[in-house]
Design an enzyme around this catalytic site. Structure first.
Site, PDB file in Angstrom:
ATOM      1  N   LYS A  56      43.907 -17.500   0.227  1.00  0.00           N
ATOM      2  CA  LYS A  56      45.193 -17.394   0.934  1.00  0.00           C
ATOM      3  C   LYS A  56      44.949 -17.511   2.435  1.00  0.00           C
ATOM      4  CE  LYS A  56      49.102 -14.111   1.165  1.00  0.00           C
ATOM      5  NZ  LYS A  56      49.563 -12.790   0.699  1.00  0.00           N
ATOM      6  N   SER A 106      53.905 -12.981  -1.535  1.00  0.00           N
ATOM      7  CA  SER A 106      53.600 -14.002  -0.551  1.00  0.00           C
ATOM      8  C   SER A 106      52.392 -14.872  -0.895  1.00  0.00           C
ATOM      9  CB  SER A 106      53.363 -13.343   0.808  1.00  0.00           C
ATOM     10  OG  SER A 106      52.244 -12.481   0.764  1.00  0.00           O
ATOM     11  N   SER A 132      52.460  -8.745  -3.351  1.00  0.00           N
ATOM     12  CA  SER A 132      52.260 -10.155  -2.989  1.00  0.00           C
ATOM     13  C   SER A 132      51.233 -10.893  -3.837  1.00  0.00           C
ATOM     14  CB  SER A 132      51.859 -10.269  -1.516  1.00  0.00           C
ATOM     15  OG  SER A 132      52.979 -10.025  -0.707  1.00  0.00           O
TER      16      SER A 132
END
Lengths: 504, 99
Positions: free
Chosen positions: A59, A134, A158
């Site tokens: 990420k 996210s 997330s």
């Protein structure tokens, strides 16, 4: 099999990426040689074989040396990291290597990955739907089979929510179990690095590799000796699983909702979509069929979880994001009259609307005269929530006996939602965090895994456990996966089923 | 809650938001604050026999919070210092020849 950028795989990955847009930058097609294995002695053999020679995605709010670290923000669009995060170094030392950086909601603030300032990521199960957030880019990349696993961060769900939306495994470890060195901080007391993986076995292996105390992160710890083993625990033992009733939570929320429009929306957002309810009920039937004992539980303080979570998270964000002022970090405006204007201009041009809203909220709840009303009250609720969970699961010091080995609950009230007018509003998306944010408030481990496919989309469920009991959660999920193999989207090919069995 | 409060908060947060931007953010801001207000009901539980929420609190001391004002650097680094500087030539400052 190690990473083999042969024509078939490159074409496969490129075709998926064109549809899902999971990566901000990747090195597909490049000949990438894994680093020599330097940490083999510290990692169980079972774990090493799941990692060595295989690529992983990261990420883009986790630092990887010489790769971008944009956090999905215009402010950091051209920033490249001078060092790698501890979790990345641990996986590289075990023979893994980074294929690329994945898309995310700006600074991890969102539930769809549509809050990224750089691109939108689509769900591999239906490209008109969001991948969740996210860590949506990481989840989509794993679900499409581009990588066997990816790193994400979990501040309020997330990792688990996009895992549920994309039909992969998602682990949020115990707070402190994994080093946060190299993670761009959003809400430091809530977040941890997490794992998105194609199988439970792979998730366990990655966790075995990245967990442990890091001298450069004072909040990290070794796993206590009394905690359940990650490997070779007593296999096959039936577990006691508490089942959290979503209906009871919705009723409790509704009791306080009279006269408040926001609360009415929050109540609606907490009600499970029919397909999610079916998946949740099916998971209960299947777990009972596997021999586990299930019993209903109630956690009264959970109804305050989301407002307490957003109060604390935004307060911490307002402090953590102060460093993005174009002096320490961030793109600098062409000119300004004075340092104040320089900072103001940089932040105005760099941050998106959702980030600004959360900074405003965080600044407001910390203002003189409002601290008691918001921040301190939220901290009291957080302590009560933790106590409620400990009364069911046992304490983090392993000084008492647990009533349950794990708690089962939904991950998110809906499956992956679409875009446009029928989509969930930004506020409803926040209110719907009620099943995920409590694990972050209490600092406990939680594991999302695919329970079933309903109406063509995956439905995930979540197990929450005692501090340091990731092994127990993984045991339960692995048993489920063996009996009911996890589904894949149409077009998926299993490039990563075989594992490296010899040292590289 | 008025838009002026949001304006002051934005200034404290170093967010140079236009009036239009503030107006657009205001409904979402108010919606979240009214959601936060539900936490007030938790106080009512603090008298519960099981100890409630207040009894279980381990929270920070309110005295540790930052003052609700701009940091002192704001004055030191901006106007005062610049007024003591030499003459300006557009974006540059003219340094007089000393030697």
């Amino acid at each position: 099999m190690g990473y083999n950028p042969d024509k078939d795989f490159v074409q496969y990955a490129q075709a998926w990426e064109e549809k899902i847009q999971a990566f901000i930058e990747w090195r597909i097609g490049e000949e990438l040689l894994p680093a020599p294995v330097t940490a083999a002695g510290n990692i169980p053999e079972e774990a090493r074989t799941q990692i060595a020679g295989l690529p992983f995605a990261v990420k883009d709010n986790i630092a990887v040396r010489d790769l971008p670290l944009t956090c999905g923000s215009k402010l950091l669009e051209h920033f490249r990291s001078p060092y790698s995060a501890a979790v990345v170094r641990a996986l590289e030392a075990a023979g893994g290597f980074v294929l690329g950086k994945t898309n995310l909601d700006e600074f991890g603030m969102g539930s769809s990955t549509d809050n990224s300032a750089l691109k939108k990521t689509n769900n591999p199960w239906g490209i008109d739907r969001v991948a969740g957030g996210s860590s949506g880019g990481s989840a989509a990349a794993v679900a499409a089979g581009i990588v066997p696993y990816a790193l994400g961060t979990d501040t309020g769900g997330s990792v688990r929510q996009p895992a549920a939306f994309c039909g992969v495994v998602g682990l949020k470890p115990t707070y402190g179990a994994v080093s946060r060195l190299g993670l761009v901080a959003y809400a430091s007391s809530l977040e941890s690095a997490g794992i998105l993986a194609d199988t439970t076995e792979r998730c366990r292996a990655v966790f075995a590799c990245i967990r442990g105390r890091d001298p450069q992160d004072e909040t990290s710890h070794e796993t206590p000796e009394a905690a359940p083993a990650l490997y070779h625990a007593e296999t096959g033992r039936a577990k006691k699983i508490g089942v959290l009733s979503p209906e009871a939570i919705a009723r409790a929320l509704a009791a306080d909702a009279t006269g408040s429009e926001a609360l009415e929306i929050a109540v609606q957002a907490s009600i499970l979509e029919d397909e999610v309810r079916r998946g949740f009920e099916l998971a209960q039937e299947r777990l009972a069929g596997l021999g586990h004992t299930l019993a209903p539980v109630e956690i009264p303080s959970l109804k305050y979880g989301v407002p307490a979570y957003y109060t604390i998270a935004t307060a911490e964000a307002s402090a953590n994001l102060a460093r993005f002022d174009s002096i320490r970090y961030g793109a600098r405006p062409d000119w300004a009259k004075n340092p104040e204007e320089l900072i103001d201009k940089a932040r105005d041009a760099g941050f998106g609307a959702e980030v600004k809203l959360r900074i405003l909220l965080g600044t407001f709840v910390l203002r003189s005269g409002f601290q008691d009303r918001y921040y301190l009250r939220a901290q009291r609720i957080r302590a009560a929530l933790r106590r409620d969970f400990e009364s069911l699961l046992g304490d983090s010091g392993y000084t008492d006996t647990a009533k349950f080995d794990a708690l089962l609950m939904p991950v998110f009230p809906s499956r992956a939602f679409g875009r446009g007018p029928s989509s969930l509003s930004a506020f409803a998306q926040k209110a719907a965090d009620l099943y995920t944010c409590c694990a972050n408030l209490a600092g406990l481990p939680a594991l999302a895994f695919p329970a079933s496919v309903e109406g063509g989309l995956p439905v995930g469920v979540q197990l929450m456990g005692r501090a340091w009991a990731e092994g127990t959660l993984l045991d339960i999920a692995e048993g489920y996966e063996q009996a009911f193999p996890f589904p894949h989207p149409e077009g998926f090919q299993a490039f990563w089923r075989q594992v490296c069995t010899k040292p590289l | 809650m008025e838009i002026r409060d949001l304006q002051e908060t934005a200034a404290l947060a170093h967010l140079l938001m236009s009036e239009q931007e503030l107006r657009e953010a205001f409904p979402a801001f108010e919606e979240m604050l009214s959601f936060f207000a539900v936490m007030q009901a938790a106080d009512a539980q603090s008298g519960d026999a099981d100890g409630g929420m207040a009894a279980s609190s381990r929270v920070v001391n309110a005295g540790y919070f930052r003052p609700d004002a701009a940091p002192p650097a704001r004055e030191d680094l901006s106007e005062d210092m610049l007024t003591k500087a030499g003459e300006r030539d557009e974006r540059f400052i003219t340094i007089p020849n000393v030697l």
